[in-house]
Write an enzyme that holds these catalytic residues in place. Structure first.
Site: not given
Length: 209
Positions: A39, A67, A127
Site C-alpha cells: 500500500e 489513507t 481494516k
C-alpha cells in the site's frame, strides 16, 4: 483474486512518506522476501506516479492506495492503477467508487458498529485500526459476533504480535515501520527488509493454510 493473495501471504506492507527511489528499492526487497501486497499512502510524495510505476515492476505485485478519505482521491488512485482502496474510516461513497471501477474497498473501523456498517456498505475486507492499541484479545472478541467479517489489523503491528493477530482470526496484517525500519532505509540496508519479510511470512504460513 487479490483476496486470495492476502489470505495466502498474510502480510500487507504499508509505505508512507518514502521518496520514489526508497519505495522502489523497498518493494523490490519485499518481493524478494515473498511479500506481494503493498500500500502506498496517498499523502506520500508522487504517490500516483509511484503506484503507476510499481504496477509494471512484477506481475504478481498488488498495489493499493492508502489513507483515502474521499471520492476524488479514490478516483485519482484508481486512474493511477491502484488495485485496492485502503482507508482509516468508513466512507460509503468511497466504497462505491472503488466497486464502480472493479477495485477492492478496505475501510477502517474500530468498533462493532463500524465493522457492521462497513460490511453493509459493501466492504470487501475491513481494516481494524488502531490494532496495536486495541490488542489481540479485542480482535478475538470482535470476531465472536462477526466470524464472517475478514479483518486486517493495522497500526501497531510488530514482528512480535503479527502471528498472534493471525491466530486470533485476521486474514492478514498491515505492517509499516515495524517491517520497514527507518534505520534500514537510512543505511540502504534492504537485505534486512527481505530477511524480516521472509521470516514473518514463514511464521504466518504455519497458521494460514
Amino acid at each position: 483474486m487479490f483476496k486470495d493473495r492476502l489470505w495466502n501471504n498474510g502480510i500487507l506492507a504499508i509505505l508512507r512518506g518514502f521518496n520514489k527511489q526508497e519505495t522502489y528499492d523497498t518493494v523490490q526487497a519485499l518481493i524478494e522476501g515473498g511479500v506481494f501486497m503493498v500500500e502506498v499512502t496517498s499523502d506520500s510524495p508522487n504517490a500516483w506516479h509511484v503506484i503507476n510505476t510499481l504496477k509494471s515492476m512484477e506481475p504478481r505485485l498488488v498495489v493499493g492506495a492508502g489513507t483515502v478519505l474521499d471520492t476524488e482521491t479514490a478516483r485519482e488512485a484508481i486512474e493511477a492503477g491502484a488495485d485496492f482502496i485502503f482507508s482509516p474510516v468508513v466512507r460509503p461513497e468511497v466504497i462505491q467508487i472503488a466497486h464502480r471501477y472493479g477495485r477492492m474497498a478496505i475501510p477502517g473501523v474500530m468498533t462493532p458498529t463500524e465493522a457492521l456498517l462497513a460490511m453493509e456498505c459493501g466492504a470487501d475486507i475491513v481494516k481494524l485500526f488502531p490494532a496495536g492499541s486495541l490488542g489481540v484479545k479485542y480482535l478475538k472478541e470482535l470476531r465472536g459476533p462477526f466470524p464472517y467479517i475478514p479483518f486486517i489489523p493495522t497500526g501497531g503491528i510488530t514482528p512480535e504480535n503479527a502471528v498472534a493477530f493471525i491466530e486470533a482470526g485476521a486474514v492478514a496484517v498491515g505492517m509499516g515501520s515495524a517491517l520497514i525500519q527507518k534505520d534500514w532505509l537510512k543505511d540502504k540496508n534492504y537485505t534486512e527488509v527481505t530477511r524480516l519479510a521472509k521470516k514473518l511470512g514463514q511464521e504466518i504460513s504455519t497458521v494460514v493454510i
